[in-house]
Design a protein around this motif. Structure first.
Motif, mmCIF file in Angstrom:
data_model
loop_
_atom_site.group_PDB
_atom_site.id
_atom_site.type_symbol
_atom_site.label_atom_id
_atom_site.label_comp_id
_atom_site.label_asym_id
_atom_site.label_seq_id
_atom_site.Cartn_x
_atom_site.Cartn_y
_atom_site.Cartn_z
ATOM 1 N N ASN A 171 0.841 -1.201 0.000
ATOM 2 C CA ASN A 171 0.000 0.000 0.000
ATOM 3 C C ASN A 171 0.874 1.249 0.000
ATOM 4 N N VAL A 172 0.274 2.368 -0.437
ATOM 5 C CA VAL A 172 0.969 3.650 -0.456
ATOM 6 C C VAL A 172 0.021 4.727 0.072
ATOM 7 N N ILE A 173 0.533 5.579 0.933
ATOM 8 C CA ILE A 173 -0.246 6.709 1.455
ATOM 9 C C ILE A 173 0.448 7.995 1.031
ATOM 10 N N LEU A 179 -4.148 5.373 -0.632
ATOM 11 C CA LEU A 179 -4.527 5.013 -1.993
ATOM 12 C C LEU A 179 -5.184 3.642 -2.062
ATOM 13 N N GLY A 180 -4.728 2.706 -1.243
ATOM 14 C CA GLY A 180 -5.334 1.383 -1.237
ATOM 15 C C GLY A 180 -6.800 1.455 -0.849
ATOM 16 N N LEU A 181 -7.105 2.225 0.187
ATOM 17 C CA LEU A 181 -8.487 2.394 0.636
ATOM 18 C C LEU A 181 -9.303 3.156 -0.406
ATOM 19 N N THR A 182 -8.679 4.142 -1.040
ATOM 20 C CA THR A 182 -9.363 4.912 -2.074
ATOM 21 C C THR A 182 -9.785 4.009 -3.232
ATOM 22 N N PHE A 183 -8.868 3.146 -3.686
ATOM 23 C CA PHE A 183 -9.186 2.233 -4.776
ATOM 24 C C PHE A 183 -10.231 1.201 -4.351
ATOM 25 N N ARG A 184 -10.170 0.753 -3.098
ATOM 26 C CA ARG A 184 -11.152 -0.220 -2.608
ATOM 27 C C ARG A 184 -12.556 0.393 -2.623
ATOM 28 N N ASN A 185 -12.659 1.641 -2.185
ATOM 29 C CA ASN A 185 -13.955 2.320 -2.186
ATOM 30 C C ASN A 185 -14.475 2.491 -3.612
ATOM 31 N N GLN A 186 -13.560 2.758 -4.545
ATOM 32 C CA GLN A 186 -13.965 2.922 -5.934
ATOM 33 C C GLN A 186 -14.433 1.594 -6.528
ATOM 34 N N PHE A 187 -13.766 0.510 -6.158
ATOM 35 C CA PHE A 187 -14.190 -0.802 -6.647
ATOM 36 C C PHE A 187 -15.573 -1.126 -6.093
ATOM 37 N N ASP A 188 -15.791 -0.852 -4.818
ATOM 38 C CA ASP A 188 -17.081 -1.100 -4.184
ATOM 39 C C ASP A 188 -18.179 -0.297 -4.881
ATOM 40 N N GLN A 189 -17.916 0.978 -5.149
ATOM 41 C CA GLN A 189 -18.914 1.819 -5.813
ATOM 42 C C GLN A 189 -19.197 1.331 -7.227
#
Length: 220
Positions: A171-173, A179-189
């Motif tokens: 992961n990278v912040i 960014l990992g959490l950001t991409f996860r939220n985008q995948f969920d949406q």
């Protein structure tokens, strides 16, 4: 600041750091190194690799992308990252869908890094000592500062995970934005918007970073 320009600047920050991590490190040596040593050696290799070649890579982005792709496998755990981004949907996906998403996700990141690397005007990279990543004994966080030619400092933290004796990035912040959490939220949406159709989500995967949020920073 113009949003597109700001995105390019931050894409370049992450690109510079990720390419640093992509520097070739012999597997046997990497298995005996600490997280800080892995990243510090990679940063040193980056500086020598790009010296005098930035203009060339700006005109040959495909070559840069291939360089990143071939070397990244030794440093980034893409399967782990892909599973994390898929989150709660991972178990419901077929093995083929999981593998395909990892491949697509990897390509989008590499393309972004390759393009950003030749646009960001950085002066130096400062690697600090690794810190405890939290509740997991097999994880560590390595803070790095990217200093632009204008003197502005961009804080970036890499989370590494130890697997089979080797430390790899998971992961990278950037500026407090996970960014990992950001991409996860985008995948969920995206799954919600496409009636949980894995194939449609994978075929149209195009992760984005909120430039306004990056500029303001976060507290992740």
């Amino acid at each position: 600041m113009n949003a597109i320009r700001f995105y390019r600047r931050y894409a370049g920050v992450v690109a510079a750091l990720m390419l640093a991590l992509c520097a070739v490190i012999p597997t046997a040596q990497a298995q005996t190194q600490t997280p800080t040593e892995v990243i510090r050696q990679s940063v040193d290799s980056l500086m020598s690799e790009l010296e005098g070649k930035k203009d060339y890579y700006a005109q040959h982005e495909d070559e840069l992308a291939k360089l990143v792709d071939s070397n990244m496998a030794d440093v980034a755990d893409f399967r782990y990252i892909g599973a994390s981004v898929m989150g709660r949907y991972f178990r419901a996906a077929t093995p083929e869908q999981r593998s395909r998403f990892v491949k697509v996700f990897r390509k989008t990141l590499i393309d972004t890094y390759a393009k950003g690397l030749v646009t960001f005007d950085y002066k130096t990279l400062r690697v600090k000592d690794a810190e405890d990543a939290g509740r997991y004994d097999d994880q560590a966080s390595v803070p790095v500062e990217v200093v632009s030619t204008s003197g502005k400092t961009y804080p970036v933290n890499f989370t590494l995970r130890q697997s089979d004796g080797q430390w790899k990035v998971i992961n990278v912040i950037v500026n407090g934005i996970n960014l990992g959490l950001t991409f996860r939220n985008q995948f969920d949406q995206s799954m919600r918007d496409n009636d949980r159709d894995f194939d449609k989500v994978i075929d149209n995967w195009a992760p984005k970073v909120d430039t306004d949020q990056l500029e303001k920073g976060g507290d992740s």
